[in-house]
Design an enzyme around this catalytic site. Structure first.
Site, PDB file in Angstrom:
ATOM      1  N   HIS A 138       6.879  12.251   8.609  1.00 46.40           N
ATOM      2  CA  HIS A 138       6.508  12.475  10.004  1.00 46.40           C
ATOM      3  C   HIS A 138       5.202  13.259  10.106  1.00 46.40           C
ATOM      4  O   HIS A 138       4.274  12.866  10.812  1.00 46.40           O
ATOM      5  CB  HIS A 138       7.637  13.224  10.721  1.00 46.40           C
ATOM      6  CG  HIS A 138       7.345  13.488  12.156  1.00 46.40           C
ATOM      7  ND1 HIS A 138       6.753  14.663  12.578  1.00 46.40           N
ATOM      8  CD2 HIS A 138       7.499  12.721  13.255  1.00 46.40           C
ATOM      9  CE1 HIS A 138       6.594  14.605  13.884  1.00 46.40           C
ATOM     10  NE2 HIS A 138       7.041  13.441  14.321  1.00 46.40           N
ATOM     11  N   ARG A 187       5.958  -1.395  20.619  1.00 45.66           N
ATOM     12  CA  ARG A 187       7.164  -1.548  19.817  1.00 45.66           C
ATOM     13  C   ARG A 187       8.340  -0.848  20.490  1.00 45.66           C
ATOM     14  O   ARG A 187       8.210   0.269  20.980  1.00 45.66           O
ATOM     15  CB  ARG A 187       6.961  -0.930  18.431  1.00 45.66           C
ATOM     16  CG  ARG A 187       8.221  -1.068  17.583  1.00 45.66           C
ATOM     17  CD  ARG A 187       8.082  -0.421  16.252  1.00 45.66           C
ATOM     18  NE  ARG A 187       8.148   1.018  16.336  1.00 45.66           N
ATOM     19  CZ  ARG A 187       7.970   1.818  15.286  1.00 45.66           C
ATOM     20  NH1 ARG A 187       7.694   1.298  14.108  1.00 45.66           N
ATOM     21  NH2 ARG A 187       8.062   3.123  15.419  1.00 45.66           N
ATOM     22  N   GLU A 237       9.467  -5.547   8.038  1.00 46.42           N
ATOM     23  CA  GLU A 237       9.521  -4.270   7.318  1.00 46.42           C
ATOM     24  C   GLU A 237      10.805  -4.121   6.517  1.00 46.42           C
ATOM     25  O   GLU A 237      11.079  -3.073   5.946  1.00 46.42           O
ATOM     26  CB  GLU A 237       9.326  -3.093   8.281  1.00 46.42           C
ATOM     27  CG  GLU A 237      10.222  -3.110   9.494  1.00 46.42           C
ATOM     28  CD  GLU A 237       9.928  -1.973  10.479  1.00 46.42           C
ATOM     29  OE1 GLU A 237       9.243  -1.013  10.133  1.00 46.42           O
ATOM     30  OE2 GLU A 237      10.424  -2.076  11.617  1.00 46.42           O
ATOM     31  N   GLY A 275       5.232  -3.908   8.642  1.00 44.06           N
ATOM     32  CA  GLY A 275       5.482  -2.464   8.662  1.00 44.06           C
ATOM     33  C   GLY A 275       5.657  -2.024   7.218  1.00 44.06           C
ATOM     34  O   GLY A 275       6.768  -1.910   6.712  1.00 44.06           O
ATOM     35  N   THR A 276       4.540  -1.797   6.583  1.00 46.76           N
ATOM     36  CA  THR A 276       4.593  -1.580   5.129  1.00 46.76           C
ATOM     37  C   THR A 276       5.084  -0.188   4.741  1.00 46.76           C
ATOM     38  O   THR A 276       5.277   0.069   3.567  1.00 46.76           O
ATOM     39  CB  THR A 276       3.219  -1.870   4.506  1.00 46.76           C
ATOM     40  OG1 THR A 276       2.225  -1.231   5.320  1.00 46.76           O
ATOM     41  CG2 THR A 276       2.955  -3.363   4.442  1.00 46.76           C
ATOM     42  N   ASN A 277       5.282   0.690   5.724  1.00 50.67           N
ATOM     43  CA  ASN A 277       5.899   1.980   5.372  1.00 50.67           C
ATOM     44  C   ASN A 277       7.358   1.733   5.004  1.00 50.67           C
ATOM     45  O   ASN A 277       7.826   2.098   3.924  1.00 50.67           O
ATOM     46  CB  ASN A 277       5.839   2.971   6.543  1.00 50.67           C
ATOM     47  CG  ASN A 277       4.431   3.209   7.021  1.00 50.67           C
ATOM     48  OD1 ASN A 277       3.487   3.099   6.247  1.00 50.67           O
ATOM     49  ND2 ASN A 277       4.278   3.557   8.294  1.00 50.67           N
ATOM     50  N   ASP A 278       8.070   1.092   5.919  1.00 50.49           N
ATOM     51  CA  ASP A 278       9.473   0.789   5.623  1.00 50.49           C
ATOM     52  C   ASP A 278       9.594  -0.286   4.550  1.00 50.49           C
ATOM     53  O   ASP A 278      10.494  -0.230   3.715  1.00 50.49           O
ATOM     54  CB  ASP A 278      10.204   0.351   6.902  1.00 50.49           C
ATOM     55  CG  ASP A 278      10.683   1.555   7.696  1.00 50.49           C
ATOM     56  OD1 ASP A 278      11.325   2.433   7.099  1.00 50.49           O
ATOM     57  OD2 ASP A 278      10.394   1.637   8.901  1.00 50.49           O
ATOM     58  N   CYS A 286       0.687  -2.855  10.378  1.00 46.88           N
ATOM     59  CA  CYS A 286       0.576  -1.604  11.125  1.00 46.88           C
ATOM     60  C   CYS A 286       1.140  -0.425  10.362  1.00 46.88           C
ATOM     61  O   CYS A 286       1.208   0.684  10.869  1.00 46.88           O
ATOM     62  CB  CYS A 286       1.212  -1.726  12.500  1.00 46.88           C
ATOM     63  SG  CYS A 286       2.988  -2.015  12.427  1.00 46.88           S
TER      64      CYS A 286
HETATM   65  C1  PEP Z   1       6.294   0.877   9.177  1.00 48.55           C
HETATM   66  O1  PEP Z   1       7.464   0.981   8.822  1.00 48.55           O
HETATM   67  O2  PEP Z   1       5.376   0.513   8.417  1.00 48.55           O
HETATM   68  C2  PEP Z   1       5.905   1.208  10.563  1.00 48.55           C
HETATM   69  C3  PEP Z   1       4.679   1.013  10.983  1.00 48.55           C
HETATM   70  O3  PEP Z   1       6.850   1.768  11.363  1.00 48.55           O
HETATM   71  P1  PEP Z   1       7.280   3.322  11.281  1.00 48.55           P
HETATM   72  O4  PEP Z   1       6.266   4.008  10.388  1.00 48.55           O
HETATM   73  O5  PEP Z   1       7.253   3.820  12.667  1.00 48.55           O
HETATM   74  O6  PEP Z   1       8.629   3.226  10.691  1.00 48.55           O
HETATM   75 MG    MG Z   2       9.004   1.135  10.292  1.00 49.16          MG
END
Ligand code: PEP
Ligand code: MG
Length: 530
Positions: free
Chosen positions: A108, A271, A400, A421-424, A486
């Site tokens: 975060h 989103r 994601e 959503g490449t973070n998840d 994103c």
């Molecule tokens: C992600 O998962 O890449 C994403 C953009 O969403 P968040 O970071 O809000 O989970």
């Molecule tokens: Mg995500």
């Protein structure tokens, strides 16, 4: 300046100039830096992750409330937390820098600080925080509330002293000319991730062509809204939930109007609610008591609700589109807010072509996307019909979850766009928690198992394979599908190059990384023309 001068002197051409500037170097032009002489004399006392670039110098505070209070009386502060949560946003906004003990590159603190353009060093596990006595210790020394510290968010260094900073200076004229050339040669569009009109305007000032991700949950934390949000969560029947949602709706609509206005008719992807609901509930006993009273329920009842929302793996739990599957009224409310906002802005600006884009998060199965999409379309079509207006809108999804990538051909039957959503996707492909992986990844670098943080630089071999495959599968089903990214990788130069190569249409990143993405996209296009 050197690159532009060389072009003016006829020594190199524009493309060469664009390729000679390392995109990451732009950070130094867009964020404050330390006074070079003062920095030479300073000695770092610790190191964390270089989570959000720039230099910060301020007095230590330990809570978001203190940050706001101290800031209001003219103090410069650095917010030190074990980790941050959405409740801390306003305190983060007024801090010069943010230092956390826990958390990786997509925690975060890291993601939010980057969005704000605020310096952040995250995941410094050597720090021991003592909130009660308002102090922390690092390298054998105690730092109390009010002590000066400095942070370098570009290297992760922590200094136990005040080091003067020099404000950002994008160098009149030269920056704009170089970026103009970058725009001429790039083939990827560059959008920004923005949750507020302020972020949106900043992204636009840095050249963003749209918003690729608005995380709507960040809008729920202001005082008046969080109350309604909590009422919604505590509700044990649909009717009460709808009542609470009706209170949130006008705020959401106003927020979306603000974003649409800031983006002046450019695309805006909104989103729907994503995080697990417990994130909105209070954690401190005194807050729980206060909220129970406000909501006219007993403290015990509120405790029961909080306990019932507990999850062992909240990031793999009741979040994303699963919330809308359980409570479709949330998607109804958010659709109403998006469409009404777009209609109002369209009426005010008849020359803008408003096409709202609604993005459903955390989809893993086409049927769940279809379920939520049906709620969205039923709601949107009715509003548009009643307004007697001709407006198109799009419903797309984030990719994601690995299963979404694997079944992207099916998902594309319902999704009009994909945003990776490449973070998840990184978290779930590696099975690494995006909040905790920082703790053990250093062993992997030491032992040369992994070279770099997969949350910072896209893992092209594994996660990238899923992205490439999903892009191809999506296009096979729906040749006109828009494809973007994103996740935080959208602002990382090597990842941007990868996105160019696999044929995505756009990358979306935090406002301060937009120029970096523009330059990286141009370099990718010059080196590998499509
Ligand atoms: C992600 O998962 O890449 C994403 C953009 O969403 P968040 O970071 O809000 O989970
Ligand atoms: Mg995500």
């Amino acid at each position: 300046k050197v690159a532009v001068d060389l072009v003016d002197e006829g020594m190199i051409d524009e493309k060469e100039a664009v390729c000679r500037v390392e995109p990451k170097q732009l950070d130094a032009l867009l964020h404050p830096t330390f006074d070079a002489e003062a920095l030479k004399k300073a000695q770092a006392v610790g190191k964390g992750l270089a989570a959000s670039p720039g230099a910060a110098c301020g007095k230590v505070v330990f809570t978001a409330e203190d940050a706001k209070e101290w800031h209001a009386r003219g103090e410069k502060v650095v917010l030190v937390r074990l980790e941050t949560s959405p409740e801390d946003i306003e305190g983060m906004q007024v801090s010069e820098g943010i230092l956390t003990v826990r958390g990786g590159m997509t925690s975060h603190a890291a993601v939010v600080a980057r969005g704000m353009g605020t310096c952040c060093v995250s995941g410094c596990g050597d720090i021991v925080v003592d909130y009660e006595n308002k102090k922390f210790s690092l390298a054998g020394k105690d730092y109390h509330e009010g002590d000066w510290i400095s942070l370098d968010g570009s290297t992760g260094s922590i200094y136990g002293e005040a080091i003067p900073t020099v404000p950002a200076d994008p160098g009149s004229g030269y920056f704009g000319r170089l970026m103009g050339w970058a725009d001429k040669y790039r083939q990827l569009m560059v959008y920004t991730n923005a949750d507020t009109p302020r972020d949106a305007k900043q992204g636009r000032a840095f050249g963003a062509q749209g918003i690729g991700l608005c995380r709507t949950e960040h809008m729920f934390f202001e005082e008046t809204r969080i109350k309604a949000m909590r009422e919604m969560i505590v509700a044990d029947n649909t009717e009460d939930r709808k009542k609470a949602l009706a209170k949130i709706m006008p705020y959401q609509q106003g927020d979306f109007e603000g974003l649409y206005e800031a983006m002046e008719g450019c695309p805006v992807v909104i989103r729907f609610l994503d995080p697990p609901l417990h994130e909105f509930l209070p954690t401190k006993e005194e807050d729980i008591a206060e909220i129970a009273e406000e909501m006219n329920i007993t403290v015990e009842r509120l405790h029961e609700v909080i306990a019932s929302l507990h999850e062992f793996n909240p990031m793999m739990g009741h979040r994303g589109c699963r919330l809308a599957v359980s409570y479709p009224e949330i998607a109804e409310m958010q659709t109403t807010a998006v469409i009404n906002a777009a209609i109002n802005v369209q009426k005010k600006h008849p020359d803008w072509k408003m096409v709202p884009e609604i993005m459903i998060p955390l989809v893993g199965e086409v049927k769940e996307l279809k379920y939520v999409k049906d709620v969205v379309t039923a709601t949107a079509d009715k509003i548009i019909k009643d307004a007697g207006i001709d407006m198109k809108y799009e419903v797309g999804t984030m990719i994601e979850i690995p299963r979404a990538a694997l079944t992207a051909d099916e998902i594309a039957t319902e999704a009009e766009f994909f945003s990776f959503g490449t973070n998840d996707l990184t978290q779930m492909t590696f099975g690494f928690s995006r909040d905790d992986a920082g703790k053990f990844l250093s062993y992997y670098y030491e032992k040369k198992i992994y070279e770099s943080d997969p949350f910072a630089h896209l893992d092209q071999k594994g996660v990238g394979k899923l992205v490439k495959m999903a892009a191809e599968l999506g296009r096979k089903t729906r040749p006109s599908i828009h494809l973007g990214i994103c996740g935080e990788h959208g602002g990382d130069p090597t990842s941007v190059e990868f996105c160019h190569k696999v044929g995505l249409n756009y990358v979306s990143c935090s406002p301060y990384r937009v120029p970096i993405a523009r330059l990286a996209a141009a370099q990718a296009a010059i080196k590998n023309p499509r």
